[in-house]
Each structure stands twice: as C-alpha cells, then as structure tokens.
Write an enzyme that holds these catalytic residues in place. Structure first.
Site, PDB file in Angstrom:
ATOM      1  N   TRP A 184       0.859  -1.187   0.000  1.00  0.00           N
ATOM      2  CA  TRP A 184       0.000   0.000   0.000  1.00  0.00           C
ATOM      3  C   TRP A 184       0.887   1.225   0.000  1.00  0.00           C
ATOM      4  CZ3 TRP A 184      -0.349   3.765   4.017  1.00  0.00           C
ATOM      5  CH2 TRP A 184      -1.193   4.842   3.676  1.00  0.00           C
ATOM      6  N   GLU A 225      -3.125  -2.912  -2.358  1.00  0.00           N
ATOM      7  CA  GLU A 225      -4.287  -2.282  -1.705  1.00  0.00           C
ATOM      8  C   GLU A 225      -4.576  -0.919  -2.322  1.00  0.00           C
ATOM      9  OE1 GLU A 225      -3.604  -1.625   2.492  1.00  0.00           O
ATOM     10  OE2 GLU A 225      -5.657  -0.967   2.858  1.00  0.00           O
ATOM     11  N   LYS A 227      -6.816   2.832  -2.571  1.00  0.00           N
ATOM     12  CA  LYS A 227      -7.327   3.836  -1.635  1.00  0.00           C
ATOM     13  C   LYS A 227      -7.936   4.991  -2.403  1.00  0.00           C
ATOM     14  CE  LYS A 227      -6.272   6.148   2.605  1.00  0.00           C
ATOM     15  NZ  LYS A 227      -5.535   6.094   3.854  1.00  0.00           N
ATOM     16  N   ASP A 258      -9.791  -2.668   1.248  1.00  0.00           N
ATOM     17  CA  ASP A 258      -9.946  -2.205   2.631  1.00  0.00           C
ATOM     18  C   ASP A 258     -11.276  -1.471   2.641  1.00  0.00           C
ATOM     19  OD1 ASP A 258      -9.929  -0.167   4.723  1.00  0.00           O
ATOM     20  OD2 ASP A 258      -7.819  -0.653   5.065  1.00  0.00           O
ATOM     21  N   HIS A 261     -11.716   2.331   2.275  1.00  0.00           N
ATOM     22  CA  HIS A 261     -11.063   3.011   1.169  1.00  0.00           C
ATOM     23  C   HIS A 261     -11.952   3.269  -0.045  1.00  0.00           C
ATOM     24  CE1 HIS A 261      -6.735   1.882   2.614  1.00  0.00           C
ATOM     25  NE2 HIS A 261      -7.481   2.439   3.536  1.00  0.00           N
ATOM     26  N   HIS A 285      -8.877  -5.978   4.033  1.00  0.00           N
ATOM     27  CA  HIS A 285      -8.604  -5.320   5.312  1.00  0.00           C
ATOM     28  C   HIS A 285      -9.965  -4.963   5.883  1.00  0.00           C
ATOM     29  CE1 HIS A 285      -4.197  -3.731   5.070  1.00  0.00           C
ATOM     30  NE2 HIS A 285      -4.274  -5.034   5.239  1.00  0.00           N
ATOM     31  N   ASP A 293     -11.903   7.486   6.388  1.00  0.00           N
ATOM     32  CA  ASP A 293     -11.137   6.249   6.599  1.00  0.00           C
ATOM     33  C   ASP A 293     -10.534   6.274   8.003  1.00  0.00           C
ATOM     34  OD1 ASP A 293      -9.702   3.906   6.102  1.00  0.00           O
ATOM     35  OD2 ASP A 293      -7.968   5.029   5.358  1.00  0.00           O
ATOM     36  N   ASP A 295     -10.541   4.147  10.527  1.00  0.00           N
ATOM     37  CA  ASP A 295     -10.002   2.930  11.135  1.00  0.00           C
ATOM     38  C   ASP A 295     -10.476   2.699  12.562  1.00  0.00           C
ATOM     39  OD1 ASP A 295      -8.242   1.517   9.129  1.00  0.00           O
ATOM     40  OD2 ASP A 295      -7.408   3.522   8.994  1.00  0.00           O
ATOM     41  N   ASP A 325      -7.639  -4.338  10.108  1.00  0.00           N
ATOM     42  CA  ASP A 325      -6.832  -3.119   9.978  1.00  0.00           C
ATOM     43  C   ASP A 325      -7.559  -1.960  10.634  1.00  0.00           C
ATOM     44  OD1 ASP A 325      -5.147  -1.059   9.282  1.00  0.00           O
ATOM     45  OD2 ASP A 325      -5.689  -1.040   7.154  1.00  0.00           O
TER      46      ASP A 325
END
Ligand code: RNT
Ligand code: ZN
Length: 418
Positions: A184, A225, A227, A258, A261, A285, A293, A295, A325
């Site tokens: 990533w 990955e 984004k 993910d 993303h 993820h 984003d 997390d 993640d």
C-alpha cells in the site's frame, strides 16, 4: 440452563431451517484471520519511531501503548488468549527488531531482522503476513514513494519492497504457510493534479521492477491495496481502485480491498462476489470507517456481517484472505483489538448460521417476499448461544467476562508503562 443446554436448544432451532451448527463451528474454528500488529502501538513500529504519516492517523492518548517488541508481543499474547479461532499475525516492515547498536534502513532490511517474530509465531503455531512500510520515513518526499518523479526516491522504495518479498519468503519457509505481502502506498495530491497519468505510470513501472525479482509465488502472495483518499491527499491518490484492480489482474497478483477506502455509500460486501468471479484469491482489510477512513474498531455491524456472508455464501473461505486493519488510541488497546477480532469471528459465524443455499433458491424462484421475511427473522435466532458455546469450547472467556482479564492486565501491566 447451562451453556450446553442453551446450545442444544439453539442447534435444534437452526436445524429446522437446515443449518447444522456443529458443522458451522468446525468450519469457523479453522478460518484464519490475520491479526494486524499495529493496533498495539498506534502504528509506530520499532525502526525509528517516526511520527505516523502517509495520510493515516491515530487519535487519542490512552495510556499503556506498547513501546518495545517485548511489550507488543506480550500484548498480542494477551489478545490471543481472548479471541477464539485460528489466527495469523500481520506485521509491518517498521516492526523490524534490531540487536543492540544495530540498524538497517528500510531498503536494507533482511530476514534476520524478523527472526524474533518468526520464533514468536512458531511457538504459537501462527502464520505470518507482511507489509512493506511506505510511510513514516524521510524518504517519503512530498507524500510520494513509488510514484515519485525523483528516481532516487523510487529506487529506495523499490529496494524496500524487494527486501520485503525476501522477508516474506523467509516467513513462509520458516513457518510452512504462505505469506500474504500487501503493498500500500500513500502517494497522492492534496489538490487537483495537473497530470494524473505520470504518477500512475511510474507506480506501474516501480511495481514491475519490484515483481521482477525471483520469488516463489506459491509462498509469497503479493497483493496491492487501493485507496480513494488520505489526509493531505484528498484530491487524488495514485493507487486508486481501478489502478490496483487492473494491475493485479494484469500481473496475476492479488487485489486487496480495505472497506475504509471507498466512497461512503460504496460497500466492499458488494464487490466481493464480482472480484471472486475474476480472481482465484482476494484479500481484505476489515475496518470501520466513520465518516472517513478513520479505522475505528470493527463492530458486529451490518457491513461486517454482509462481508462475512459474501465470503461464506460464495464458498470462498479459502479464497478470501481476511485481515483486520484498525487503530484506536483512545481506548484500551487490548480491548480494541479483542473487540474487533471477536466481531470478525462472530460475523463469520453469523454467516455460517445463515441458510444461504435456501435463501438463494428463494431468490432464484422470485420469492423475494420470503427472502426478506426470513432474513429478518434470522436476526433474532439464538445466535448468542452458539457463539458462547464456541468460546467455551475454544477455551476463551465467554461473553463480556474477557474484559476482567483486560482490566487485570491494565492494572498489572499497562498502567506501569509510563
Ligand atoms: C492505510 C491502509 C493501510 C494501513 C496499514 C497500517 O489507509 O489501510 O493498510 O492501514 O498498512
Ligand atoms: Zn488497510
């Protein structure tokens, strides 16, 4: 009623709709979930302890974060004692462990810098996954790495990723299971770029060069990955979804999605079946974006359940490589890790306890009223009794009792880290 009686009552109810709870638990136990190491220390690592950069951010200052490899390993052990099922451990290159006085920059990392992790994993029967760390480092120039116009910058990160492939192969060799290596990059622009193509072309060429070194593709599963934006890279990211999916298809590597993303109303659950039609394996993820984003810790929420359902009903438990993640620094980190990992496993169980084949049949026959009716009724089936029984069988604390352990660990260990 004790937990066995509650389980048996639940088992009977599920059996009536054609769901075999024993079989579900057998499967559930074996699904590997790759536990990210970076919840324990707010994504800092040990190779320089640079501030977190790359357009990702932890917020909060809850006491007790891990400051050394030993502390992080102890914390991981604590979490593993509270979460049922099979796990892998997902490391970042920034978690290299050096001997006293030793140092190697990211482009000079070697397997030996991860030998402690290999021992840790071996003793616990864990597989390892890996990530080159293309952030929190002085060679990230103007938010660019593999797509930088500066050849020196690109070459540094190419060498880093190649070093990571060698380390991944070492993990696979030592532990006897494949290592997923996820690339990533944070690269992007805050404002509207004048040229969207050149950075992507350079990223493509850098990736080609990284993948040109010999490595065993059975052992190292390289994935890419995507984004949509990062902090300070709001207008443009080089590694967009289209770029990474196309590149992965073109080179026969894995795409990684993910679920933080994408644009806010896009869902990864809906993307999984499409990706499975065109890829032998894909990687995830699992995270929780809150308005961005962010997390946040994974909850047992609709989208996590839906992601798990897509994996299970496509019979793809061995084709979708699941990793977590997220990084919350505002609450007890052991608890954050545990809640998210337990929830991922719960979502898988929920999916395994769904009469997927029957529901699909109803849909095929156009009986959509019944599809909705049954999906809604399933929500109040005695799922909790099956989950509790599973935790008990796997020797991890049942229901909220795991928190007592976390509290004790906080009092005895975390609170002393000042
Ligand atoms: C960042 C990506 C990436 C990181 C980790 C630390 O937006 O999600 O996967 O979170 O590599
Ligand atoms: Zn991610």
């Amino acid at each position: 009623m004790n937990s066995m009686e509650r389980y048996n009552a639940a088992k009977e109810m599920y059996a009536k709709i054609g769901v075999d709870t024993d079989k579900a638990l057998e499967l559930l136990k074996k699904v590997p979930v790759s536990m990210h190491c970076w919840q324990g220390d707010d994504v800092i690592g040990f190779d320089g302890k640079a501030a977190l950069s790359g357009g990702i951010q932890t917020t909060g200052n809850y006491p007790g974060k891990a400051r050394t490899p030993e502390e992080l390993m102890n914390d991981i052990d604590k979490v593993l004692s509270l979460v049922p099922g099979t796990h892998k451990l997902n490391l970042h290159a920034s978690y290299a462990i050096f001997e006293e006085g030793e140092f190697a920059d990211r482009d000079a990392l070697e397997p030996k810098h991860f030998s402690w992790w290999v021992e840790f994993a071996r003793q616990r029967g864990l597989g390892l996954d890996f990530n080159p760390t293309l952030f929190s480092h002085s060679m990230v120039k103007d938010n660019l790495t593999l797509s930088s116009p500066d050849k020196e910058v690109r070459d540094f990160w190419i060498r880093h990723c190649q070093a990571c492939i060698r380390i991944s192969e070492y993990f696979a060799d030592e532990l006897g299971q494949p290592c997923l290596m996820n690339i990533w990059i944070p690269d992007g622009y805050k404002d509207i770029p004048a040229d969207r193509t050149a950075p992507r072309r350079r990223f493509k060429e850098s990736l080609d060069e990284i993948l040109s070194i010999p490595y065993d593709r059975e052992k190292v599963l390289v994935c890419l990955e995507s984004k949509v934006f990062g902090i300070g890279m709001e207008s443009y990211t080089v590694g967009s979804s289209e770029f990474t999916i196309s590149y992965a298809a073109h080179k026969g590597i894995l795409p990684l999605m993910d679920n933080g993303h994408y644009h806010p109303t896009e869902v990864v659950s809906d993307k999984i079946p499409s990706m499975l039609l065109f890829n032998d394996k894909i990687a995830l993820h699992v995270t929780r974006p809150v308005r961005w984003d962010s997390d946040h810790v994974v909850l047992f929420d609709d989208e996590t359940k839906e992601i798990a359902k897509e994996i299970v009903r496509n019979d793809a438990l061995d084709r979708v490589l699941i990793g977590t993640d997220y990084f919350d620094a505002s609450i007890n980190r052991i608890s954050a890790w545990t809640v998210g990992l337990r929830n991922m496993r719960k979502a898988l169980l929920y999916a395994l306890l769904t009469p997927n084949a029957y529901l699909a049949e109803l849909q095929e026959e156009g009986r959509l009223t019944e599809v909705m009716m049954l999906q809604e009724e399933l929500k109040t089936y005695p799922f909790g009794a099956v989950w509790d029984y599973f935790c008990e069988k796997e020797n991890v604390p049942v229901r909220e009792s795991w928190y007592d352990e976390v509290k004790r660990y906080e009092d005895e260990v975390l609170s002393k880290r000042v």
